[in-house]
Motif scaffolding. Structure first.
Motif, PDB file in Angstrom:
ATOM      1  N   THR A  80       0.846  -1.186   0.000  1.00 23.17           N
ATOM      2  CA  THR A  80       0.000   0.000   0.000  1.00 23.17           C
ATOM      3  C   THR A  80       0.881   1.235   0.000  1.00 23.17           C
ATOM      4  OG1 THR A  80      -1.704  -1.160   1.288  1.00 23.17           O
ATOM      5  CG2 THR A  80      -1.833   1.244   1.202  1.00 23.17           C
ATOM      6  N   LYS A  81       0.702   2.111  -0.979  1.00 23.31           N
ATOM      7  CA  LYS A  81       1.486   3.345  -1.009  1.00 23.31           C
ATOM      8  C   LYS A  81       0.996   4.290   0.076  1.00 23.31           C
ATOM      9  CE  LYS A  81       2.830   3.240  -5.882  1.00 23.31           C
ATOM     10  NZ  LYS A  81       2.907   3.993  -7.166  1.00 23.31           N
ATOM     11  N   VAL A  82       1.949   4.875   0.811  1.00 23.26           N
ATOM     12  CA  VAL A  82       1.621   5.710   1.960  1.00 23.26           C
ATOM     13  C   VAL A  82       1.858   7.197   1.666  1.00 23.26           C
ATOM     14  CG1 VAL A  82       2.160   6.199   4.384  1.00 23.26           C
ATOM     15  CG2 VAL A  82       2.146   3.837   3.552  1.00 23.26           C
ATOM     16  N   VAL A  83       3.071   7.539   1.216  1.00 22.49           N
ATOM     17  CA  VAL A  83       3.406   8.944   0.992  1.00 22.49           C
ATOM     18  C   VAL A  83       4.577   9.021   0.018  1.00 22.49           C
ATOM     19  CG1 VAL A  83       5.021   9.060   2.934  1.00 22.49           C
ATOM     20  CG2 VAL A  83       3.857  11.148   2.175  1.00 22.49           C
ATOM     21  N   LYS A  84       4.700  10.159  -0.646  1.00 20.34           N
ATOM     22  CA  LYS A  84       5.830  10.392  -1.540  1.00 20.34           C
ATOM     23  C   LYS A  84       6.511  11.681  -1.123  1.00 20.34           C
ATOM     24  CE  LYS A  84       7.098  10.868  -6.449  1.00 20.34           C
ATOM     25  NZ  LYS A  84       6.618  10.746  -7.841  1.00 20.34           N
ATOM     26  N   TYR A  85       7.863  11.652  -1.048  1.00 20.88           N
ATOM     27  CA  TYR A  85       8.644  12.829  -0.692  1.00 20.88           C
ATOM     28  C   TYR A  85       9.540  13.219  -1.862  1.00 20.88           C
ATOM     29  CZ  TYR A  85       7.465  11.598   4.163  1.00 20.88           C
ATOM     30  OH  TYR A  85       6.810  11.294   5.325  1.00 20.88           O
ATOM     31  N   LYS A  86       9.654  14.522  -2.085  1.00 19.71           N
ATOM     32  CA  LYS A  86      10.559  14.988  -3.128  1.00 19.71           C
ATOM     33  C   LYS A  86      11.134  16.348  -2.742  1.00 19.71           C
ATOM     34  CE  LYS A  86      11.223  15.182  -8.109  1.00 19.71           C
ATOM     35  NZ  LYS A  86      10.634  15.078  -9.464  1.00 19.71           N
ATOM     36  N   GLU A  87      12.131  16.325  -1.858  1.00 15.48           N
ATOM     37  CA  GLU A  87      12.849  17.539  -1.468  1.00 15.48           C
ATOM     38  C   GLU A  87      14.273  17.564  -2.005  1.00 15.48           C
ATOM     39  OE1 GLU A  87      12.733  18.434   2.678  1.00 15.48           O
ATOM     40  OE2 GLU A  87      10.546  18.239   2.823  1.00 15.48           O
ATOM     41  N   HIS A  88      14.852  16.387  -2.252  1.00 13.94           N
ATOM     42  CA  HIS A  88      16.214  16.340  -2.775  1.00 13.94           C
ATOM     43  C   HIS A  88      16.232  16.864  -4.212  1.00 13.94           C
ATOM     44  CE1 HIS A  88      18.225  14.369   0.533  1.00 13.94           C
ATOM     45  NE2 HIS A  88      17.328  13.407   0.560  1.00 13.94           N
ATOM     46  N   THR A  89      17.326  17.531  -4.567  1.00 14.61           N
ATOM     47  CA  THR A  89      17.454  18.126  -5.899  1.00 14.61           C
ATOM     48  C   THR A  89      18.431  17.366  -6.790  1.00 14.61           C
ATOM     49  OG1 THR A  89      19.184  19.636  -5.105  1.00 14.61           O
ATOM     50  CG2 THR A  89      16.898  20.414  -5.026  1.00 14.61           C
ATOM     51  N   ASN A  90      18.957  16.232  -6.272  1.00 11.00           N
ATOM     52  CA  ASN A  90      19.868  15.424  -7.068  1.00 11.00           C
ATOM     53  C   ASN A  90      19.693  13.968  -6.655  1.00 11.00           C
ATOM     54  OD1 ASN A  90      22.003  14.641  -8.825  1.00 11.00           O
ATOM     55  ND2 ASN A  90      23.131  16.526  -8.358  1.00 11.00           N
ATOM     56  N   LYS A  91      20.438  13.079  -7.262  1.00 16.35           N
ATOM     57  CA  LYS A  91      20.297  11.638  -7.073  1.00 16.35           C
ATOM     58  C   LYS A  91      20.344  11.251  -5.597  1.00 16.35           C
ATOM     59  CE  LYS A  91      22.747   7.307  -8.086  1.00 16.35           C
ATOM     60  NZ  LYS A  91      23.951   6.724  -8.737  1.00 16.35           N
ATOM     61  N   ILE A  92      19.411  10.400  -5.185  1.00 17.88           N
ATOM     62  CA  ILE A  92      19.404   9.841  -3.835  1.00 17.88           C
ATOM     63  C   ILE A  92      20.299   8.615  -3.826  1.00 17.88           C
ATOM     64  CG2 ILE A  92      17.984   8.762  -2.049  1.00 17.88           C
ATOM     65  CD1 ILE A  92      15.658  10.497  -3.072  1.00 17.88           C
ATOM     66  N   VAL A  93      21.330   8.630  -2.990  1.00 15.14           N
ATOM     67  CA  VAL A  93      22.335   7.570  -3.017  1.00 15.14           C
ATOM     68  C   VAL A  93      22.028   6.434  -2.049  1.00 15.14           C
ATOM     69  CG1 VAL A  93      24.157   9.078  -3.845  1.00 15.14           C
ATOM     70  CG2 VAL A  93      23.818   8.829  -1.382  1.00 15.14           C
ATOM     71  N   GLU A  94      21.299   6.734  -0.963  1.00 11.85           N
ATOM     72  CA  GLU A  94      20.942   5.696   0.000  1.00 11.85           C
ATOM     73  C   GLU A  94      19.736   6.139   0.811  1.00 11.85           C
ATOM     74  OE1 GLU A  94      24.109   2.937   1.846  1.00 11.85           O
ATOM     75  OE2 GLU A  94      25.123   4.871   1.687  1.00 11.85           O
ATOM     76  N   CYS A  95      19.021   5.143   1.343  1.00 11.40           N
ATOM     77  CA  CYS A  95      17.945   5.416   2.299  1.00 11.40           C
ATOM     78  C   CYS A  95      18.014   4.345   3.383  1.00 11.40           C
ATOM     79  CB  CYS A  95      16.580   5.429   1.615  1.00 11.40           C
ATOM     80  SG  CYS A  95      16.187   3.973   0.617  1.00 11.40           S
ATOM     81  N   LYS A  96      17.741   4.748   4.630  1.00 10.74           N
ATOM     82  CA  LYS A  96      17.883   3.826   5.764  1.00 10.74           C
ATOM     83  C   LYS A  96      16.854   4.157   6.835  1.00 10.74           C
ATOM     84  CE  LYS A  96      22.931   3.568   5.207  1.00 10.74           C
ATOM     85  NZ  LYS A  96      23.097   2.176   4.792  1.00 10.74           N
ATOM     86  N   PHE A  97      16.153   3.134   7.309  1.00 10.38           N
ATOM     87  CA  PHE A  97      15.278   3.305   8.457  1.00 10.38           C
ATOM     88  C   PHE A  97      16.080   3.246   9.745  1.00 10.38           C
ATOM     89  CE2 PHE A  97      11.882   2.286   5.496  1.00 10.38           C
ATOM     90  CZ  PHE A  97      10.844   3.079   5.970  1.00 10.38           C
ATOM     91  N   VAL A  98      15.594   3.967  10.760  1.00  7.51           N
ATOM     92  CA  VAL A  98      16.199   3.916  12.085  1.00  7.51           C
ATOM     93  C   VAL A  98      15.881   2.557  12.712  1.00  7.51           C
ATOM     94  CG1 VAL A  98      16.145   4.910  14.401  1.00  7.51           C
ATOM     95  CG2 VAL A  98      16.102   6.395  12.399  1.00  7.51           C
ATOM     96  N   ASN A  99      16.853   1.971  13.384  1.00  4.37           N
ATOM     97  CA  ASN A  99      16.705   0.614  13.901  1.00  4.37           C
ATOM     98  C   ASN A  99      15.477   0.429  14.787  1.00  4.37           C
ATOM     99  OD1 ASN A  99      19.002  -0.371  12.632  1.00  4.37           O
ATOM    100  ND2 ASN A  99      20.346   0.104  14.354  1.00  4.37           N
TER     101      ASN A  99
END
Length: 375
Positions: A80-99
């Motif tokens: 289920t899609k929840v939300v979309k974010y688009k604040e970065h202005t260049n390539k996103i190199v990594e994403c990580k959830f907090v443990n």
């Protein structure tokens, strides 16, 4: 048999992929079929990175090639899609959830920022960047980042900036830049990874071919640098793993070579060349690539595919010590895989790639306890 073969994406009518080195019956004997439970398209954008929280019904972050992040939730009824974010202005190199908090997500970008998101908000809650620069300075392009196990320190590697690559450090609690290292590498830093159980232990990898091991409890970079491992290749991916209670490092190079290192040795104790890997997954060498490396119990699970047939072929093999053998085939895969995430506790494997599809798999990880086949 005819219907079974027709259902396998990436296989020709005779049951063999155009870059396989054996017939399909041998492939079936070598590889266990991995169950495909769901697919979700985000196309025509590439999926560049994937992360997920650790609970049974996890939140999933998908970094796309349009510099946006899509957040989904996985449950028995699907994605289920929840939300979309688009604040970065260049390539996103990594994403990580907090443990310890499935609502907190970090994303890092070539735009020089790392953003912290709370999935209950519509915009980022914190931005980490190099606060020592002014408008006349070059932005330090973030190439990799990681969060330490106790969630107090954030580290990021940068591309070469005005002659130096940097590892930047922030205090997460007050979004404060603490300082940087810039003397241990001579080219773009492609990876920084904290040890999963030690917030003072960090490794970095670079296109200069070096893996550096640091003890962050030391007061300066010279003292912190404990060891340097020379891979003689551009480093694309680093992972900590443990085997027999010993710290080890897996390294994927730009030549699709897999090196396995003990942190106390001067040479890798095992090297899988591209040719070695192609023989394990039964593919032609020129088309073979490594998608990712995951630890499963005491083993490594290496995802590897072929660029032939539009990248539809994805397989894996397991590694224990210096031994290896085929593991899974992913018959429903339809794309060259660029990112993956494995939650060993729930048995969910996520893959995403160049056709913008997020696939959810349920590999039978119990085979790692009973499989005795050799390559």
């Amino acid at each position: 048999m005819e219907m079974e073969i027709e259902e396998l994406n990436g296989f020709e009518e005779n049951g063999a992929n155009d870059s396989d080195t054996c017939d399909f019956n041998e492939i079936k004997d070598c590889f266990s079929s991995c169950e495909h439970v769901h697919g979700q398209s985000f196309g025509p954008k590439y999926i560049l990175n994937i992360s997920a929280s650790k609970e049974i019904n996890p939140n999933i972050a998908v970094a796309l090639s349009d510099n946006s992040i899509e957040i989904c939730n996985w449950s028995s009824s699907g994605l289920t899609k929840v939300v979309k974010y688009k604040e970065h202005t260049n390539k996103i190199v990594e994403c990580k959830f907090v443990n310890k908090d499935s609502n907190l997500l970090y994303t890092g970008s070539n735009d020089g920022t790392i953003k912290l998101w709370d999935l209950r908000d519509s915009e980022s809650v914190s931005t980490f960047q190099d606060t020592t620069v002014d408008e006349s300075d070059l932005i330090k392009s973030i190439s990799s980042f990681d969060v330490c196990p106790n969630n107090q320190l954030l580290a990021a590697g940068t591309d070469l900036t005005d002659g130096d690559p940097y590892i930047l450090f922030w205090d997460i609690r007050n979004v404060k830049l603490l300082g940087a290292y810039w003397e241990s590498h001579t080219d773009d830093i492609t990876q920084v990874k904290f040890h999963p159980n030690n917030s003072n232990k960090l490794i970095s990898g670079s296109t200069d071919g070096l893996i550096n091991i640091y003890d962050l409890s030391k007061s300066c970079e010279d003292d912190a640098l404990e060891d340097t491992l020379n891979t003689d290749a551009f480093i694309e991916n680093l992972q900590w793993f443990s085997e027999n209670r010993e710290n080890k490092i897996s390294c994927v190079t730009s030549t699709n070579e897999l090196q396995l290192w003990s942190t106390v040795d001067a040479e890798p104790y095992k090297l899988f060349s591209r040719d070695d890997i192609s023989k394990i997954i039964k593919k032609k060498e020129d088309n073979t690539y490594i998608a990712n490396v995951h630890q499963v119990g005491g083993y490594l699970l290496v995802l590897s595919g072929s660029n032939g047939s539009e990248g539809k072929s994805l397989r894996s093999f397991q590694v224990l010590g210096v031994e290896s053998c085929p593991a899974f085939r992913f018959d429903a895969n339809t794309q060259r895989v660029r990112a993956s995430f494995l939650n060993e506790n729930t048995g969910i494997l996520l893959t995403g790639g160049e056709k913008g599809k997020l696939d959810v798999w349920k590999p039978d990880l119990t085979i790692f306890d009973i499989k005795n086949k050799k390559k």
